[in-house]
Write an enzyme that holds these catalytic residues in place. Structure first.
Site, PDB file in Angstrom:
ATOM      1  N   LEU A 150       0.145  -1.218  -0.064  1.00 11.56           N
ATOM      2  CA  LEU A 150      -0.296  -0.091   0.345  1.00 11.56           C
ATOM      3  C   LEU A 150       0.697   1.315   0.167  1.00 11.56           C
ATOM      4  O   LEU A 150       0.324   2.309   0.091  1.00 11.56           O
ATOM      5  CB  LEU A 150      -1.216  -0.104   0.967  1.00 11.56           C
ATOM      6  CG  LEU A 150      -1.874  -1.012   1.498  1.00 11.56           C
ATOM      7  CD1 LEU A 150      -2.781  -0.990   2.455  1.00 11.56           C
ATOM      8  CD2 LEU A 150      -2.638  -0.908   0.250  1.00 11.56           C
ATOM      9  N   VAL A 156       0.233   5.785   7.707  1.00 16.11           N
ATOM     10  CA  VAL A 156      -0.779   6.325   7.977  1.00 16.11           C
ATOM     11  C   VAL A 156      -1.141   5.449   8.888  1.00 16.11           C
ATOM     12  O   VAL A 156      -1.961   5.506  10.257  1.00 16.11           O
ATOM     13  CB  VAL A 156      -1.264   6.684   7.013  1.00 16.11           C
ATOM     14  CG1 VAL A 156      -2.718   7.013   7.717  1.00 16.11           C
ATOM     15  CG2 VAL A 156      -1.753   7.842   6.611  1.00 16.11           C
ATOM     16  N   HIS A 233       2.005  -0.795 -14.939  1.00 17.71           N
ATOM     17  CA  HIS A 233       3.355  -2.712 -13.732  1.00 17.71           C
ATOM     18  C   HIS A 233       2.553  -3.509 -14.408  1.00 17.71           C
ATOM     19  O   HIS A 233       3.496  -4.361 -14.500  1.00 17.71           O
ATOM     20  CB  HIS A 233       2.884  -2.318 -12.849  1.00 17.71           C
ATOM     21  CG  HIS A 233       0.980  -2.598 -11.949  1.00 17.71           C
ATOM     22  ND1 HIS A 233      -0.035  -1.764 -12.171  1.00 17.71           N
ATOM     23  CD2 HIS A 233       0.677  -4.049 -12.160  1.00 17.71           C
ATOM     24  CE1 HIS A 233      -0.902  -2.219 -11.773  1.00 17.71           C
ATOM     25  NE2 HIS A 233      -0.807  -3.478 -11.151  1.00 17.71           N
ATOM     26  N   GLN A 375      -6.694   5.768  -0.858  1.00 14.67           N
ATOM     27  CA  GLN A 375      -6.521   7.784  -0.795  1.00 14.67           C
ATOM     28  C   GLN A 375      -6.595   8.758   0.218  1.00 14.67           C
ATOM     29  O   GLN A 375      -7.261   9.641  -0.236  1.00 14.67           O
ATOM     30  CB  GLN A 375      -7.839   7.915  -1.624  1.00 14.67           C
ATOM     31  CG  GLN A 375      -7.700   6.918  -3.162  1.00 14.67           C
ATOM     32  CD  GLN A 375      -6.754   6.922  -4.198  1.00 14.67           C
ATOM     33  OE1 GLN A 375      -5.680   8.052  -4.204  1.00 14.67           O
ATOM     34  NE2 GLN A 375      -6.477   5.884  -4.967  1.00 14.67           N
TER      35      GLN A 375
END
Length: 613
Positions: A150, A156, A233, A375
């Site tokens: 991630l 976070v 990717h 996001q």
């Protein structure tokens, strides 16, 4: 005590006079099989032993046995027989093919000593075929241990420390679960062991092409570092898979396990990246790895038709587990109600009609994960800061590729040997470097370490027409050029980061369920679509929206206040939704009643007395 002969099915008729085992069916042929006096390891059989095996199971056609000898069909090839090989052997009827598939089904299980068991925190103890283990135990695959799943979200969510490595294992496992399930409930599909292996390999290798910090690399860094290159990717995964096979000399190993490298490598690549480019625009079947009759195999790992695939099933469960977010979607239920049906002239993976709301929940879960985690505004700005650092460092970082040639971070995608060496470790390499050329990049990364991040200014949305990707580059300049009435700080385009985020159900403005066909319990062969109105009146009307977030690189209070005024003025000029912070400063930039303007002016004079003087 009964003798060994008592294990054979009884030949006595039932009370109604019918035989106990229905004749002339593949399953009956298997049940009547007396067992072959062959070596226990079928992989060691030569053509003569294969002939004996076929004879003992009812295949006594001398022409067939001669073709087995001529084609040198060994025991290791038996589980991988597919339509083309069966046709070469002269087995043309569908019944004969089904019969043979049932007979060799017991040989399709890999010998227990060759299977490797891995304890996965999501799926439990999972088994992998020895060929898959050979692929996993390569530098190209092991590289995924050092790429965060991630990206910046780990800064976070402290639990989001998982990597692309374990996700790839999970997708390979689920791909095997789904294709084996289809083979068991629908033997008429003639899914061979060769097909199963290729689907599992595609699931295992679908993310080989991710760069440092996953989607940050191909979504942010490459578009800025190499504007002339359209690179994703998925293409990197195809290139890395080819490099993995060639550099580890795995083609003979693939052949050992019954694969045909020329066809099956193509099939794996097509599952990852879609059909190859063709000069013919209206080809009825664009794929080369498998015929049209097996079109459903292309919908397991990366479903281009509606987005329902095992890749999502794994990352929903895995990411929720590590993020600490409740997962409301259970892939195991999808597995139970999945089957292949013929839709028009195409074989497609369909699901039960009663599962329509579960599929809507699946895409809602995807959207929820994007809003809450993928996001996240702080995670995104850390991604943007790492991108800035890599852009600063790019000209000075050298990575050795094939034949000793040197590459930079942005050009490593052109050489898979160099790209194999490019992982999240580039962060620490820059941070701990003493090279003065890397001072600017190092300073950005130090700010991340000390949590001195770019400041969030606000978020808006276009009212109607979405911004196009080619317009993204000009947004920072536009925001800087939209001057407020009385700015408290002078800001330029390079002081702003404008992040444009597309939120959807996976197919832009389309409803993905519109591309799903459902079957019914009463008639599993009949399929139809279920429109949104038939499913529920509580479903969304719109399946896409665009968010525009603005960050300021200057972190002092005056600069942040000025940035908010710039954003308000820009939103007002474009007719966009006003940001959520639009309270006092908005009075100077939007039409308000006179008393609100006066009130805002009084508050501002208290906050900035030097302006009143």
């Amino acid at each position: 005590m009964q003798g060994a002969d008592s294990e054979q099915p009884s030949k006595r008729p039932r009370r109604d006079g019918s035989p106990r085992t229905p004749p002339n069916t593949p399953s009956a042929a298997t049940e009547r099989c007396p067992g072959t006096p062959l070596h226990s390891d079928s992989k060691t059989w030569g053509p003569e032993q294969v002939c004996r095996f076929l004879q003992s199971n009812g295949f006594k056609d001398s022409a067939l046995l001669d073709r087995v000898r001529e084609n040198k069909i060994t025991g290791s090839l038996l589980p991988y027989l597919d339509e083309s090989l069966l046709e070469n052997l002269g087995i043309s009827s569908l019944w004969e093919r089904k019969k043979l598939f049932h007979v060799i089904q017991r040989l399709s299980q890999t010998h227990v000593n060759e299977v490797k068991v891995i304890n996965d925190p999501i799926h439990g103890h999972i088994e992998f075929h020895p060929l898959l283990i050979r692929i996993i135990d390569t530098p190209q695959f092991q590289r995924l241990r050092y790429i965060k799943q991630l990206g910046g979200a780990y800064y976070v969510f402290p639990g989001a420390s998982h990597n692309r490595f374990e996700h790839s294992l999970g997708v390979g496992y689920l791909a095997g679960c789904l294709v084996k399930r289809l083979s068991e409930i629908q033997p008429e599909l003639l899914i061979s062991e060769r097909d199963m292996l290729c689907v599992q390999i595609a699931g295992l290798c679908h993310d080989l092409g991710h760069g440092p910090f996953s989607h940050m690399f191909d979504g942010r860094f490459i578009p800025l570092a190499r504007e002339d290159v359209q690179w994703r990717h998925e293409q990197g995964s195809v290139n890395m898979f080819e490099h993995l096979i060639d550099s580890n000399d795995l083609k003979p190993v693939m052949q050992q396990y019954g694969l045909i490298p020329e066809e099956d490598i193509c099939f794996v690549k097509e599952q990852i990246a879609g059909p190859p480019e063709s000069p013919f625009k209206k080809e009825s079947w664009p794929y080369k790895g498998r015929p049209k009759e097996k079109s459903f195999l292309y919908e397991i790992v990366a479903n281009k038709r509606n987005g329902i695939d095992v890749d999502k099933w794994d990352y929903f469960a895995r990411d929720c587990h590590h993020l600490g977010i409740q997962n409301n979607f259970d892939y195991k239920r999808c597995l139970k109600f999945t089957r292949v049906c013929k839709v028009q002239d195409m074989m497609q993976i369909c699901t039960r009609d009663k599962e329509v709301m579960n599929l809507y929940d699946m895409f809602h879960t995807r959207n929820s994960l994007h809003r809450r985690a993928y996001q996240h505004r702080v995670g995104n700005i850390i991604d943007a800061m790492i991108t800035d650092a890599l852009l600063e460092a790019d000209p000075y970082i050298e990575i050795t590729g094939a034949e000793g040639k040197k590459y930079h971070i942005s050009t490593a995608i052109d050489d898979m040997e160099a790209f194999t060496k490019l992982t999240d470790n580039i962060f620490l390499e820059i941070l701990h470097s003493s090279d003065p050329h890397l001072d600017a990049a190092r300073e950005i990364l130090r700010k991340i370490e000390h949590r001195k991040l770019y400041k969030y200014v606000g978020q808006t949305r276009p009212n109607k027409q979405k911004l196009k990707r080619e317009d993204f580059k000009q947004l920072s300049q536009e925001v800087a050029d939209t001057k407020p009435v009385s700015p408290v700080a002078d800001l330029k385009a390079e002081d702003f980061v404008v992040d444009v985020i597309d939120m959807d159900y996976g197919m832009k403005d389309k409803n993905p369920i519109d591309n799903v066909y459902f079957y019914y319990k009463a008639n599993p062969e009949q399929t139809r679509k279920i429109n949104k109105e038939q499913a529920s009146r509580l479903l969304p009307e719109i399946f896409e929206e665009q968010l525009i977030r603005v960050y300021c690189k200057k972190t002092d209070e005056d600069s942040l206040d000025a940035a908010k005024e710039h954003l308000n003025s820009w939103c007002n000029k474009r007719g966009y939704i006003m940001p959520e912070h639009c309270d006092i400063v908005a009075a100077f930039n939007t039409p308000l009643k006179e008393e609100r303007k006066q009130q805002a002016s009084r508050v501002r004079s208290l906050k900035y007395p030097e302006e009143s003087a």
